[in-house]
Motif scaffolding. Structure first.
Motif, mmCIF file in Angstrom:
data_model
loop_
_atom_site.group_PDB
_atom_site.id
_atom_site.type_symbol
_atom_site.label_atom_id
_atom_site.label_comp_id
_atom_site.label_asym_id
_atom_site.label_seq_id
_atom_site.Cartn_x
_atom_site.Cartn_y
_atom_site.Cartn_z
ATOM 1 N N VAL A 64 -42.932 73.005 69.377
ATOM 2 C CA VAL A 64 -42.496 72.051 70.396
ATOM 3 C C VAL A 64 -41.852 72.812 71.543
ATOM 4 O O VAL A 64 -41.450 73.962 71.392
ATOM 5 C CB VAL A 64 -41.536 70.995 69.808
ATOM 6 N N GLN A 65 -41.750 72.140 72.700
ATOM 7 C CA GLN A 65 -41.270 72.800 73.911
ATOM 8 C C GLN A 65 -39.819 72.494 74.271
ATOM 9 O O GLN A 65 -39.263 73.145 75.151
ATOM 10 C CB GLN A 65 -42.152 72.391 75.099
ATOM 11 N N ASN A 66 -39.232 71.472 73.628
ATOM 12 C CA ASN A 66 -37.865 71.110 73.988
ATOM 13 C C ASN A 66 -37.193 70.401 72.818
ATOM 14 O O ASN A 66 -37.865 69.964 71.877
ATOM 15 C CB ASN A 66 -37.849 70.263 75.264
ATOM 16 N N PRO A 67 -35.870 70.279 72.864
ATOM 17 C CA PRO A 67 -35.147 69.622 71.765
ATOM 18 C C PRO A 67 -35.564 68.167 71.532
ATOM 19 O O PRO A 67 -35.563 67.696 70.395
ATOM 20 C CB PRO A 67 -33.682 69.716 72.187
ATOM 21 N N ALA A 68 -35.931 67.453 72.585
ATOM 22 C CA ALA A 68 -36.357 66.058 72.416
ATOM 23 C C ALA A 68 -37.629 65.995 71.573
ATOM 24 O O ALA A 68 -37.751 65.140 70.687
ATOM 25 C CB ALA A 68 -36.576 65.401 73.776
ATOM 26 N N GLN A 69 -38.573 66.882 71.834
ATOM 27 C CA GLN A 69 -39.796 66.921 71.035
ATOM 28 C C GLN A 69 -39.481 67.318 69.595
ATOM 29 O O GLN A 69 -40.091 66.796 68.652
ATOM 30 C CB GLN A 69 -40.810 67.889 71.630
ATOM 31 N N ALA A 70 -38.525 68.214 69.417
ATOM 32 C CA ALA A 70 -38.137 68.623 68.061
ATOM 33 C C ALA A 70 -37.597 67.428 67.292
ATOM 34 O O ALA A 70 -37.938 67.229 66.112
ATOM 35 C CB ALA A 70 -37.104 69.744 68.119
ATOM 36 N N GLU A 71 -36.787 66.608 67.942
ATOM 37 C CA GLU A 71 -36.235 65.419 67.286
ATOM 38 C C GLU A 71 -37.344 64.425 66.944
ATOM 39 O O GLU A 71 -37.360 63.849 65.855
ATOM 40 C CB GLU A 71 -35.180 64.761 68.180
ATOM 41 N N LEU A 72 -38.274 64.216 67.859
ATOM 42 C CA LEU A 72 -39.396 63.318 67.589
ATOM 43 C C LEU A 72 -40.226 63.838 66.414
ATOM 44 O O LEU A 72 -40.650 63.071 65.551
ATOM 45 C CB LEU A 72 -40.270 63.175 68.831
ATOM 46 N N ALA A 73 -40.443 65.143 66.372
ATOM 47 C CA ALA A 73 -41.235 65.738 65.286
ATOM 48 C C ALA A 73 -40.558 65.538 63.941
ATOM 49 O O ALA A 73 -41.231 65.274 62.930
ATOM 50 C CB ALA A 73 -41.461 67.225 65.557
ATOM 51 N N ARG A 74 -39.246 65.645 63.909
ATOM 52 C CA ARG A 74 -38.517 65.482 62.648
ATOM 53 C C ARG A 74 -38.702 64.076 62.065
ATOM 54 O O ARG A 74 -38.674 63.888 60.854
ATOM 55 C CB ARG A 74 -37.041 65.822 62.829
ATOM 56 N N ARG A 75 -38.937 63.090 62.914
ATOM 57 C CA ARG A 75 -39.202 61.727 62.429
ATOM 58 C C ARG A 75 -40.492 61.664 61.615
ATOM 59 O O ARG A 75 -40.695 60.730 60.847
ATOM 60 C CB ARG A 75 -39.283 60.749 63.600
ATOM 61 N N TYR A 76 -41.351 62.638 61.817
ATOM 62 C CA TYR A 76 -42.607 62.732 61.066
ATOM 63 C C TYR A 76 -42.474 63.635 59.846
ATOM 64 O O TYR A 76 -43.467 63.982 59.214
ATOM 65 C CB TYR A 76 -43.721 63.268 61.973
ATOM 66 N N GLY A 77 -41.251 64.058 59.551
ATOM 67 C CA GLY A 77 -41.034 64.951 58.422
ATOM 68 C C GLY A 77 -41.429 66.386 58.724
ATOM 69 O O GLY A 77 -41.667 67.181 57.825
ATOM 70 N N LEU A 82 -39.171 75.671 67.861
ATOM 71 C CA LEU A 82 -38.911 75.395 69.280
ATOM 72 C C LEU A 82 -39.173 76.650 70.104
ATOM 73 O O LEU A 82 -38.520 77.676 69.921
ATOM 74 C CB LEU A 82 -37.462 74.924 69.470
ATOM 75 N N ILE A 83 -40.145 76.565 70.980
ATOM 76 C CA ILE A 83 -40.416 77.631 71.955
ATOM 77 C C ILE A 83 -40.284 76.966 73.324
ATOM 78 O O ILE A 83 -41.162 76.206 73.742
ATOM 79 C CB ILE A 83 -41.816 78.255 71.781
ATOM 80 N N PRO A 84 -39.171 77.198 74.013
ATOM 81 C CA PRO A 84 -38.927 76.501 75.279
ATOM 82 C C PRO A 84 -40.007 76.775 76.320
ATOM 83 O O PRO A 84 -40.570 77.871 76.388
ATOM 84 C CB PRO A 84 -37.580 77.057 75.746
ATOM 85 N N ASN A 85 -40.255 75.760 77.113
ATOM 86 C CA ASN A 85 -41.168 75.891 78.235
ATOM 87 C C ASN A 85 -40.610 76.976 79.168
ATOM 88 O O ASN A 85 -39.429 76.950 79.504
ATOM 89 C CB ASN A 85 -41.249 74.540 78.960
ATOM 90 N N PRO A 86 -41.445 77.923 79.617
ATOM 91 C CA PRO A 86 -40.926 78.998 80.485
ATOM 92 C C PRO A 86 -40.558 78.532 81.890
ATOM 93 O O PRO A 86 -39.876 79.237 82.616
ATOM 94 C CB PRO A 86 -42.069 80.014 80.525
ATOM 95 N N MET A 87 -40.972 77.331 82.259
ATOM 96 C CA MET A 87 -40.639 76.796 83.577
ATOM 97 C C MET A 87 -39.275 76.119 83.526
ATOM 98 O O MET A 87 -38.966 75.417 82.572
ATOM 99 C CB MET A 87 -41.675 75.750 84.006
ATOM 100 N N ASN A 88 -38.486 76.313 84.541
ATOM 101 C CA ASN A 88 -37.217 75.610 84.657
ATOM 102 C C ASN A 88 -37.506 74.244 85.274
ATOM 103 O O ASN A 88 -37.626 74.107 86.488
ATOM 104 C CB ASN A 88 -36.233 76.400 85.522
ATOM 105 N N LEU A 89 -37.618 73.232 84.422
ATOM 106 C CA LEU A 89 -37.999 71.909 84.894
ATOM 107 C C LEU A 89 -36.866 71.177 85.599
ATOM 108 O O LEU A 89 -37.082 70.123 86.187
ATOM 109 C CB LEU A 89 -38.523 71.080 83.721
#
Length: 132
Positions: A64-77, A82-89
């Motif tokens: 995943v690219q960010n902590p929000a995606q990591a949290e969403l992924a955890r809902r799926y077990g 986490l490999i952060p996006n290299p762009m400063n969004l």
């Protein structure tokens, strides 16, 4: 990247050939909570959720690219890497007062990116230069 017909096919190929399959989340939608409550539904591209769920559940690793995606992924077990996006969004660029150029970034998927809206803007605003 992401969950799609291609990722499901890739997951199936890897499984049948005893190869590892690594899923890279392309966006937050890849772990849409609706898939958990409505597993027979379809996503915004009309891809059946069972196909997308297969992509998620067949992966040996999830990136995943960010902590929000990591949290969403955890809902799926899933315990994602986490490999952060290299762009400063969150970078803020200085405002250009008399800018006459508009850049549209997106693909041509009408249901999601709505390129037709951009074409309407181009017709209505001839004083601007549009690029993509």
């Amino acid at each position: 990247p992401g969950v799609s017909e291609v990722s499901a096919l890739t997951a199936w190929y890897c499984k049948t050939h005893a190869l590892p399959y690594i899923m890279l989340a392309g966006s937050d939608r890849d772990f849409d909570p609706d898939m958990l409550v409505n597993p027979e539904g379809r996503n915004v591209y009309h891809i059946p959720y069972p196909l997308l769920l297969y992509s998620i559940r067949s992966a040996d690793r999830h990136i995943v690219q960010n902590p929000a995606q990591a949290e969403l992924a955890r809902r799926y077990g899933v315990s994602p890497i986490l490999i952060p996006n290299p762009m400063n969004l969150e970078r803020v660029y200085p405002r250009v007062e008399d800018a006459r150029q508009v850049l549209w970034v997106g693909n041509t998927e009408e249901r999601v990116k709505q390129p037709g809206l951009m074409l309407n803007l181009i017709r209505q605003m001839p004083e601007y230069e549009f690029g993509s």
